[in-house]
Write an enzyme that holds these catalytic residues in place. Structure first.
Site, PDB file in Angstrom:
ATOM      1  N   GLY A  42      -4.907  -7.115   9.048  1.00  0.00           N
ATOM      2  CA  GLY A  42      -3.950  -6.522   8.118  1.00  0.00           C
ATOM      3  C   GLY A  42      -2.689  -7.727   7.714  1.00  0.00           C
ATOM      4  O   GLY A  42      -1.977  -7.152   6.763  1.00  0.00           O
ATOM      5  N   GLU A 101       5.502  -3.712  15.884  1.00  0.00           N
ATOM      6  CA  GLU A 101       5.438  -2.243  16.952  1.00  0.00           C
ATOM      7  C   GLU A 101       6.277  -2.685  18.389  1.00  0.00           C
ATOM      8  O   GLU A 101       7.375  -3.145  18.190  1.00  0.00           O
ATOM      9  CB  GLU A 101       4.450  -1.110  16.303  1.00  0.00           C
ATOM     10  CG  GLU A 101       4.689   0.132  16.946  1.00  0.00           C
ATOM     11  CD  GLU A 101       3.611   1.883  17.275  1.00  0.00           C
ATOM     12  OE1 GLU A 101       2.299   0.541  15.851  1.00  0.00           O
ATOM     13  OE2 GLU A 101       3.791   2.353  16.769  1.00  0.00           O
ATOM     14  N   LYS A 129       8.730  -2.305  12.379  1.00  0.00           N
ATOM     15  CA  LYS A 129       9.315  -0.729  13.094  1.00  0.00           C
ATOM     16  C   LYS A 129      10.165  -0.702  14.085  1.00  0.00           C
ATOM     17  O   LYS A 129       9.673  -1.169  15.205  1.00  0.00           O
ATOM     18  CB  LYS A 129       7.710  -0.346  13.821  1.00  0.00           C
ATOM     19  CG  LYS A 129       7.116   0.875  12.963  1.00  0.00           C
ATOM     20  CD  LYS A 129       6.604   1.656  13.794  1.00  0.00           C
ATOM     21  CE  LYS A 129       5.098   1.651  12.189  1.00  0.00           C
ATOM     22  NZ  LYS A 129       3.916   2.708  13.340  1.00  0.00           N
ATOM     23  N   PHE A 150       3.703   5.535  10.183  1.00  0.00           N
ATOM     24  CA  PHE A 150       2.430   5.331   9.725  1.00  0.00           C
ATOM     25  C   PHE A 150       2.129   5.424   8.376  1.00  0.00           C
ATOM     26  O   PHE A 150       2.080   6.007   7.413  1.00  0.00           O
ATOM     27  CB  PHE A 150       1.843   6.046  10.746  1.00  0.00           C
ATOM     28  CG  PHE A 150       0.639   5.061  10.471  1.00  0.00           C
ATOM     29  CD1 PHE A 150      -0.165   4.247  11.658  1.00  0.00           C
ATOM     30  CD2 PHE A 150      -0.588   4.773  10.057  1.00  0.00           C
ATOM     31  CE1 PHE A 150      -0.453   3.579  11.900  1.00  0.00           C
ATOM     32  CE2 PHE A 150      -1.737   4.033  10.039  1.00  0.00           C
ATOM     33  CZ  PHE A 150      -1.441   3.060  11.006  1.00  0.00           C
ATOM     34  N   VAL A 151       2.715   3.827   8.494  1.00  0.00           N
ATOM     35  CA  VAL A 151       2.194   3.015   7.024  1.00  0.00           C
ATOM     36  C   VAL A 151       0.582   2.028   6.693  1.00  0.00           C
ATOM     37  O   VAL A 151       0.585   1.939   7.882  1.00  0.00           O
ATOM     38  CB  VAL A 151       3.448   1.766   6.526  1.00  0.00           C
ATOM     39  CG1 VAL A 151       4.990   3.356   6.786  1.00  0.00           C
ATOM     40  CG2 VAL A 151       3.820   0.745   7.115  1.00  0.00           C
ATOM     41  N   ASP A 157      -3.780  -0.865   7.313  1.00  0.00           N
ATOM     42  CA  ASP A 157      -5.142   0.094   7.396  1.00  0.00           C
ATOM     43  C   ASP A 157      -4.644   1.047   7.714  1.00  0.00           C
ATOM     44  O   ASP A 157      -3.920   1.316   8.836  1.00  0.00           O
ATOM     45  CB  ASP A 157      -6.319  -0.448   7.791  1.00  0.00           C
ATOM     46  CG  ASP A 157      -6.565  -0.475   9.100  1.00  0.00           C
ATOM     47  OD1 ASP A 157      -5.639  -1.299   9.894  1.00  0.00           O
ATOM     48  OD2 ASP A 157      -7.105  -0.127   9.186  1.00  0.00           O
ATOM     49  N   ARG A 163      -6.296  -0.687   2.767  1.00  0.00           N
ATOM     50  CA  ARG A 163      -5.626  -1.714   2.764  1.00  0.00           C
ATOM     51  C   ARG A 163      -5.669  -2.380   1.645  1.00  0.00           C
ATOM     52  O   ARG A 163      -4.840  -2.856   0.529  1.00  0.00           O
ATOM     53  CB  ARG A 163      -6.858  -2.965   3.187  1.00  0.00           C
ATOM     54  CG  ARG A 163      -7.197  -2.736   4.692  1.00  0.00           C
ATOM     55  CD  ARG A 163      -7.611  -3.681   5.648  1.00  0.00           C
ATOM     56  NE  ARG A 163      -8.490  -3.593   6.524  1.00  0.00           N
ATOM     57  CZ  ARG A 163      -7.227  -3.850   8.133  1.00  0.00           C
ATOM     58  NH1 ARG A 163      -6.125  -4.151   7.877  1.00  0.00           N
ATOM     59  NH2 ARG A 163      -7.903  -3.097   9.148  1.00  0.00           N
TER      60      ARG A 163
HETATM   61  P1  IMP Z   1       1.999  -3.774  18.080  1.00  0.00           P
HETATM   62  O1  IMP Z   1       0.980  -4.983  19.280  1.00  0.00           O
HETATM   63  O2  IMP Z   1       2.416  -2.713  18.868  1.00  0.00           O
HETATM   64  O3  IMP Z   1       2.997  -4.987  17.752  1.00  0.00           O
HETATM   65  O4  IMP Z   1       1.220  -3.643  16.802  1.00  0.00           O
HETATM   66  C1  IMP Z   1       0.782  -4.276  15.538  1.00  0.00           C
HETATM   67  C2  IMP Z   1      -0.251  -4.193  14.675  1.00  0.00           C
HETATM   68  O5  IMP Z   1      -0.729  -2.486  14.887  1.00  0.00           O
HETATM   69  C3  IMP Z   1       0.366  -4.025  13.467  1.00  0.00           C
HETATM   70  O6  IMP Z   1      -0.357  -5.784  13.570  1.00  0.00           O
HETATM   71  C4  IMP Z   1      -1.177  -3.746  12.739  1.00  0.00           C
HETATM   72  O7  IMP Z   1      -2.429  -3.675  13.007  1.00  0.00           O
HETATM   73  C5  IMP Z   1      -1.076  -2.045  13.750  1.00  0.00           C
HETATM   74  N1  IMP Z   1       0.559  -0.907  13.400  1.00  0.00           N
HETATM   75  C6  IMP Z   1       1.121  -1.143  13.726  1.00  0.00           C
HETATM   76  N2  IMP Z   1       1.547   0.323  12.723  1.00  0.00           N
HETATM   77  C7  IMP Z   1       1.277   0.044  12.534  1.00  0.00           C
HETATM   78  C8  IMP Z   1       0.817   1.203  10.989  1.00  0.00           C
HETATM   79  O8  IMP Z   1       2.135   1.839  11.031  1.00  0.00           O
HETATM   80  N3  IMP Z   1       0.331   1.283  10.118  1.00  0.00           N
HETATM   81  C9  IMP Z   1      -1.074   0.340   9.910  1.00  0.00           C
HETATM   82  N4  IMP Z   1      -1.358  -0.460  11.531  1.00  0.00           N
HETATM   83  C10 IMP Z   1      -0.080  -0.626  12.040  1.00  0.00           C
HETATM   84 MG    MG Z   2      -2.025  -6.372  12.380  1.00  0.00          MG
END
Ligand code: IMP
Ligand code: MG
Length: 174
Positions: A42, A101, A129, A150-151, A157, A163
């Site tokens: 990402g 997130e 987020k 969700f973006v 992606d 992407r």
């Molecule tokens: P975390 O480990 O829960 O913080 O998730 C982070 C990862 O989830 C990011 O690096 C993204 O790859 C994916 N992710 C979380 N929210 C989104 C979103 O809104 N769009 C796309 N990918 C997301």
């Molecule tokens: Mg990621």
């Protein structure tokens, strides 16, 4: 269900913010050895733009971890799937992420780096987020705080798609 895209952060707004973050990093690390590590997949668009705005000598590497399947809900499990090429021992590191997130991905990578005896780890995330009722991991350099949507685009992606959008869009299923 039809996916619909709605512009959320236009490319000019992203560009300005990337410059601001790069200026802060350049200033904060002007007398230090800095290794920027982009978290794949990402962050690759953000990383490419960010490093070209940084005005001090740096090294760049990438790491990959997986916490998501093909859906829009975090699985909570993280596995390191691509290791570093540069030995990070003794280095000052900034981890570059597209979006935080829960912070599970970053937490796992930070712990992994600590086993490699790095000097310091800071976090730069284009997006954070904010979710009601849950704690989000702190980051040192944040582009934008966004609501729980969700973006996609600018590297982010949905199931491998979107992407390449030059801006960030909200993806809605209607
Ligand atoms: P975390 O480990 O829960 O913080 O998730 C982070 C990862 O989830 C990011 O690096 C993204 O790859 C994916 N992710 C979380 N929210 C989104 C979103 O809104 N769009 C796309 N990918 C997301
Ligand atoms: Mg990621």
């Amino acid at each position: 269900m039809n996916p619909q895209l709605k512009t959320y952060i236009p490319s000019a707004t992203i560009r300005n913010k990337v410059k601001i973050l790069a200026d802060r990093i350049s200033n904060d690390y002007k007398d230090k050895d800095l290794l920027l590590i982009g978290i794949l997949n990402g962050s690759f668009v953000f990383l490419a733009d960010l490093i070209r705005e940084i005005q001090i000598p740096i090294q760049v590497d990438t790491i990959a971890a997986t916490s998501y399947g093909n859906g829009t809900v975090s699985s909570g499990k993280v596995e390191i799937t691509k290791k570093l090429s540069i030995d990070p021992q003794g280095k000052n590191i900034i981890l570059v992420e597209d979006i935080i997130e829960t912070g599970n991905t970053l937490q796992a990578i930070t712990e992994y780096l600590q086993t490699l005896e790095v000097q310091s780890v800071q976090i730069c995330s284009l997006l954070v987020k904010r979710k009601e009722g849950s704690k989000t991991m702190a980051a040192d350099y944040i582009g934008f705080e966004i609501e729980d949507r969700f973006v996609v685009g600018y590297g982010l992606d949905y199931a491998g798609s979107y992407r390449n959008l030059p801006y960030i869009a909200e993806l809605k299923f209607i």
